[in-house]
Design an enzyme around this catalytic site. Structure first.
Site, PDB file in Angstrom:
ATOM      1  N   SER A  56      -3.423   5.382  10.326  1.00 31.42           N
ATOM      2  CA  SER A  56      -2.460   6.320   9.751  1.00 31.42           C
ATOM      3  C   SER A  56      -1.129   6.227  10.488  1.00 31.42           C
ATOM      4  O   SER A  56      -1.092   6.000  11.690  1.00 31.42           O
ATOM      5  CB  SER A  56      -3.003   7.752   9.859  1.00 31.42           C
ATOM      6  OG  SER A  56      -2.002   8.692   9.526  1.00 31.42           O
ATOM      7  N   THR A  81      20.305   7.879  -1.186  1.00 33.24           N
ATOM      8  CA  THR A  81      20.320   8.633  -2.434  1.00 33.24           C
ATOM      9  C   THR A  81      18.918   9.077  -2.821  1.00 33.24           C
ATOM     10  O   THR A  81      17.923   8.438  -2.475  1.00 33.24           O
ATOM     11  CB  THR A  81      20.902   7.799  -3.591  1.00 33.24           C
ATOM     12  OG1 THR A  81      20.072   6.644  -3.802  1.00 33.24           O
ATOM     13  CG2 THR A  81      22.323   7.374  -3.293  1.00 33.24           C
ATOM     14  N   ASP A 115      20.505   3.906  -6.864  1.00 38.42           N
ATOM     15  CA  ASP A 115      19.250   4.630  -6.646  1.00 38.42           C
ATOM     16  C   ASP A 115      18.255   3.820  -5.818  1.00 38.42           C
ATOM     17  O   ASP A 115      17.166   4.307  -5.504  1.00 38.42           O
ATOM     18  CB  ASP A 115      18.627   5.086  -7.971  1.00 38.42           C
ATOM     19  CG  ASP A 115      18.254   3.935  -8.892  1.00 38.42           C
ATOM     20  OD1 ASP A 115      18.179   2.786  -8.441  1.00 38.42           O
ATOM     21  OD2 ASP A 115      18.032   4.196 -10.094  1.00 38.42           O
ATOM     22  N   TYR A 141     -12.613   0.157   0.336  1.00 36.47           N
ATOM     23  CA  TYR A 141     -12.623  -0.063   1.785  1.00 36.47           C
ATOM     24  C   TYR A 141     -13.701  -1.047   2.222  1.00 36.47           C
ATOM     25  O   TYR A 141     -14.670  -1.304   1.493  1.00 36.47           O
ATOM     26  CB  TYR A 141     -12.806   1.273   2.516  1.00 36.47           C
ATOM     27  CG  TYR A 141     -11.554   2.116   2.520  1.00 36.47           C
ATOM     28  CD1 TYR A 141     -10.766   2.234   3.656  1.00 36.47           C
ATOM     29  CD2 TYR A 141     -11.133   2.777   1.370  1.00 36.47           C
ATOM     30  CE1 TYR A 141      -9.610   2.991   3.659  1.00 36.47           C
ATOM     31  CE2 TYR A 141      -9.975   3.535   1.357  1.00 36.47           C
ATOM     32  CZ  TYR A 141      -9.217   3.632   2.511  1.00 36.47           C
ATOM     33  OH  TYR A 141      -8.063   4.366   2.511  1.00 36.47           O
ATOM     34  N   HIS A 171       0.805  -1.218   0.000  1.00 38.43           N
ATOM     35  CA  HIS A 171       0.000   0.000   0.000  1.00 38.43           C
ATOM     36  C   HIS A 171       0.837   1.267   0.000  1.00 38.43           C
ATOM     37  O   HIS A 171       0.380   2.328   0.458  1.00 38.43           O
ATOM     38  CB  HIS A 171      -0.982   0.022   1.166  1.00 38.43           C
ATOM     39  CG  HIS A 171      -2.191   0.886   0.914  1.00 38.43           C
ATOM     40  ND1 HIS A 171      -2.771   1.021  -0.334  1.00 38.43           N
ATOM     41  CD2 HIS A 171      -2.932   1.684   1.745  1.00 38.43           C
ATOM     42  CE1 HIS A 171      -3.800   1.833  -0.258  1.00 38.43           C
ATOM     43  NE2 HIS A 171      -3.920   2.256   0.984  1.00 38.43           N
ATOM     44  N   GLU A 201      -9.210  -2.616   1.747  1.00 42.90           N
ATOM     45  CA  GLU A 201      -8.681  -2.036   2.972  1.00 42.90           C
ATOM     46  C   GLU A 201      -9.703  -2.190   4.092  1.00 42.90           C
ATOM     47  O   GLU A 201     -10.664  -1.431   4.187  1.00 42.90           O
ATOM     48  CB  GLU A 201      -8.346  -0.561   2.754  1.00 42.90           C
ATOM     49  CG  GLU A 201      -7.401  -0.326   1.581  1.00 42.90           C
ATOM     50  CD  GLU A 201      -7.106   1.142   1.338  1.00 42.90           C
ATOM     51  OE1 GLU A 201      -6.705   1.833   2.295  1.00 42.90           O
ATOM     52  OE2 GLU A 201      -7.286   1.596   0.192  1.00 42.90           O
ATOM     53  N   HIS A 260      -1.108   2.399   7.313  1.00 38.41           N
ATOM     54  CA  HIS A 260      -1.041   2.918   5.953  1.00 38.41           C
ATOM     55  C   HIS A 260       0.411   3.297   5.603  1.00 38.41           C
ATOM     56  O   HIS A 260       1.121   3.888   6.421  1.00 38.41           O
ATOM     57  CB  HIS A 260      -1.911   4.168   5.812  1.00 38.41           C
ATOM     58  CG  HIS A 260      -3.210   3.934   5.126  1.00 38.41           C
ATOM     59  ND1 HIS A 260      -4.288   3.362   5.764  1.00 38.41           N
ATOM     60  CD2 HIS A 260      -3.609   4.169   3.849  1.00 38.41           C
ATOM     61  CE1 HIS A 260      -5.311   3.281   4.917  1.00 38.41           C
ATOM     62  NE2 HIS A 260      -4.916   3.757   3.747  1.00 38.41           N
ATOM     63  N   SER A 316      19.191   2.835  -2.853  1.00 30.32           N
ATOM     64  CA  SER A 316      19.649   3.116  -1.488  1.00 30.32           C
ATOM     65  C   SER A 316      18.806   4.216  -0.847  1.00 30.32           C
ATOM     66  O   SER A 316      18.388   5.170  -1.519  1.00 30.32           O
ATOM     67  CB  SER A 316      21.118   3.551  -1.496  1.00 30.32           C
ATOM     68  OG  SER A 316      21.945   2.553  -2.049  1.00 30.32           O
TER      69      SER A 316
END
Length: 732
Positions: free
Chosen positions: A304, A667, A662, A530, A144, A490, A253, A664
């Site tokens: 959340s 970065t 990229d 949902y 998600h 969800e 989430h 990582s």
């Protein structure tokens, strides 16, 4: 008698006695220290198991799609299109076989699993493996993250917000997921599984407490919190006890990266996986190494990670409690924050919390999972389910529809218009616009969805293809006494609790199960928005307005999943009817235009540095360099490649070694589209405390497109920064 001889003899005996005591104490001390050290370092079971081992395979593969122009899936914000990479996306596959049956659990760094994606993956697996991996024994779940490319749906509502059906995005996901299964398949070996459970605090917040409080008081009193803090971890080992993988579930989430983010990002769950895999695969670059750590979503519908809660961003005052809006700016200004000062720090903090708890539970896991495997699956027409309310009353599910509060969004990302959460009456202005554009909902659908005021009656809209799915997967797999419930959406906290309780009760009633642990794997197989409880639905906040099959959606799922659990408990899952198969739409619109040719400033070349690095940096600094760049879409399939390397010079071999890509965390690859089809790539390296002192450089790789006559030509380029020094010394 010689007194001196007696005295010496006595002293000698005393000395010998003291030495013996010292040696005994020392031996006991060493033994205790050894035992304590072993207990701390190796907390795993040492008594050989009497149960037969499983066959276990783990695999991970890059599934990152085009990092430019494509909308990011989750917030449905039109201007939130991909423009670089924060972290890469991976699919992680786990195969378990008991010698009779086989199950596969896949968790992928994507917003959710769409029905089309699942159909494409199963089709590709069938070509490779025949009937070995099927719709009944393969679970495909999304973490998600709201930072992955969209464009992999076959229903109109998602097509509109995704710029259509984007084949490069679909191909990256399908190929990456299938490759993770390939690698798991090739790594299969005898092994064992151990389970541990715990609770994780300070990492989640219920974003719709108003709805939760509408659940029965007696039911709420059974739980201490209004979100599930439970973390379930499975530790997978070989027969020597060495860990090969970990799988965990936690309900939150993946929205620590907010709707202003335009970089592809695996968000908090992906960062947790990154940390554990880096921990276990020491010396390997991200996405490499044998140990695979899967962090799966659960019943996160109302949960959340923004633990500071919502405030009005323009005033700092609390939002209106009931409808989560602000006097000036409405729902858009009511934003939840935290725990960090910005979205990157919040992602790091929440991800680290999840990682730390999972690692702790991984080390404690000593309860061995044993027993047979089961897999039960059906397709269900969710628009036409009769729900048994009690012994005398029934109800029905509805054709899909979204309520007015759907357009309000949530405190994790509010809508732009003047909709608010908690709306139980329509708005004549918006209803009039809807009627003119797509037609008025039928009386039957309006009545079925009450008290939801319908904004879009998607079940009655079918151009150019249906707007929402009707046929939905329901599925349970069990590994010994661990049951994984694959949920196509969800589920809110209380919905998940009711599902877990019902399935546990059903499985434990059979002779093959005892004290079953049930986990919810959210956003699996198909996406249907949902799933709230009936009571939460009455409040019509965002989650209730987005429960598309009406107020009895959870009741229908309870019946369907209970039937699957009953079949598993009785050993009759093979007798389950398959149900009506979902459609596969051959022609889907692509609304994303082809990337144009690339241009560059006069007297420059692609890969040329526009803004150079400084000569010296220290740990904690941010190195930044900007290159003339092409559109990243021209790089085609970017899986297992990189746009960025950070390299250190090795004096011992006079060569450069890649220390970051990229993928990582340290970065950030920003692609900036300019005017006249020119674009730049800015690479940031946030120097970690672990960086060695030495000489470094940053390289950027890409492709540009030009026209040769009437034919496009794609050409590779690369650019390098100047060499710069990194020092360990902190300064303030």
């Amino acid at each position: 008698m010689d007194v001196r001889r007696v005295l010496c003899c006595g002293l000698s005996c005393l000395l010998v006695f003291k030495v013996l005591i010292f040696l005994t104490v020392a031996a006991v001390t060493v033994t205790l220290i050894t035992l304590l050290t072993q207990a701390i370092t190796y907390p795993y079971p040492t008594v050989p198991s009497q149960d037969p081992p499983y066959l276990i395979g783990v695999g991970r593969a890059d599934c990152t799609g085009p990092p430019a122009d494509i909308p990011l899936m989750g917030y449905a914000v039109p201007q939130q299109t991909a423009a670089g990479i924060h972290t890469r996306l991976f699919s992680r596959a786990f195969i378990v076989d008991d010698g009779h049956k086989r199950v596969v659990f896949i968790t992928a760094d994507i917003g959710m699993v769409s029905q089309r994606l699942r159909l494409e993956v199963l089709k590709a697996l069938q070509v490779k493996y025949g009937t070995l991996y099927r719709q009944d024994n393969v679970v495909l779940s999304g973490t998600h993250t709201h930072g992955g490319p969209a464009g992999y749906f076959q229903y109109t509502l998602f097509i509109i917000t995704s710029k259509g059906y984007v084949k490069p995005a679909v191909k990256a996901l399908v190929d990456g997921i299938v490759q993770s299964v390939d690698r798991a398949h090739r790594s299969i070996r005898p092994g064992r599984i151990y389970m541990s459970q715990g609770t994780l605090e300070d990492s989640s917040l219920n974003r719709s407490p108003q709805s939760y409080l509408n659940n029965p008081q007696k039911e709420r009193d059974r739980y201490e919190t209004n979100t599930d803090k439970q973390v379930v971890v499975l530790r997978l080992t070989d027969l020597d006890g060495d860990g090969v993988g970990m799988l965990s579930w936690f309900a939150v989430h993946a929205v620590s990266m907010n709707y202003t983010n335009q970089m592809i990002s695996s968000d908090n769950m992906g960062y947790a996986a990154y940390l554990l895999e880096q921990d276990k695969n020491r010396g390997s670059l991200p996405g490499k190494g044998p140990f695979v750590a899967g962090f799966s979503s659960s019943n996160l519908g109302d949960v959340s990670p923004n633990t500071r809660g919502p405030v009005c961003a323009n005033t700092g005052l609390p939002c209106d409690y009931l409808n989560s809006s602000c006097p000036i700016g409405g729902t858009k200004m009511c934003q939840a924050y935290g725990p960090g000062e910005d979205m990157f720090e919040s992602t790091r903090l929440i991800g680290h919390n999840i990682y730390k708890k999972a690692k702790e539970l991984y080390g404690k896991a000593d309860w061995e999972v044993t027993g047979f495997l089961h897999a039960a699956h059906q397709w269900v027409n969710m628009t036409d389910v009769t729900v048994q309310i009690n012994s005398t009353h029934t109800a029905r599910t509805c054709k899909p529809a979204l309520g007015h509060s759907f357009a309000a969004g949530t405190t994790d990302g509010g809508g732009d218009l003047n909709f608010t959460q908690g709306a139980v009456e329509g708005d004549p202005f918006w209803d009039g616009i809807r009627n003119a554009l797509v037609g008025e909902p039928s009386n039957e659908t309006q009545e079925c969805h009450r008290p939801k005021p319908i904004l879009f009656s998607t079940g009655e809209m079918s151009w150019p293809v249906p707007w929402h799915p009707e046929i939905v997967d329901v599925q349970i797999i069990t590994i010994g006494s661990v049951a994984v419930v694959a949920v196509p959406g969800e589920m809110t906290t209380m919905s998940g609790r009711r599902i877990r309780e019902a399935i546990k009760q059903e499985l434990d009633s059979g002779s093959s199960f005892e004290d079953t642990t049930v986990v919810i794997a959210g956003l699996s197989n198909t996406y249907t928005h949902y799933i709230t409880t009936y009571e939460e639905y009455q409040i019509q906040r965002y989650e209730g307005a987005s429960t598309i099959y009406g107020p009895h959606t959870l009741g229908a799922y309870l019946q369907k999943y209970t039937n699957l659990a009953r079949a598993i408990a009785q050993g009759t899952e093979s007798e389950l009817q398959r149900g009506p198969e979902p459609p596969y739409f051959a022609k889907l619109p692509n609304l994303l235009p082809a990337a144009p040719v690339d241009k560059k400033p006069v007297n420059s070349s692609f890969g040329q540095v526009l803004e150079q690095v400084l000569p010296v940096y220290r740990v904690g600094d941010v190195v930044s360099v900007t290159f003339v760049a092409g559109n990243p879409r021209h790089s085609g399939d970017i899986r297992d490649k990189t746009f960025v390397t950070v390299e250190v010079f090795l004096n011992t071999s006079s060569s450069w070694e890649v220390v970051h890509t990229d993928a990582s965390w340290e970065t950030r690859f920003h692609w900036v589209k300019g005017s006249n089809r020119e674009s730049n790539a800015t690479v940031e390296w946030h120097i970690p405390a672990s960086a060695q002192q030495g000489s470094y450089r940053i390289q950027h790789f890409g492709h540009y497109k030009k026209m040769v006559g009437f034919r496009p030509l794609i050409t590779a380029y690369q650019g390098s920064s100047d060499v710069f020094a990194v020092s360990h010394t902190y300064y303030y």
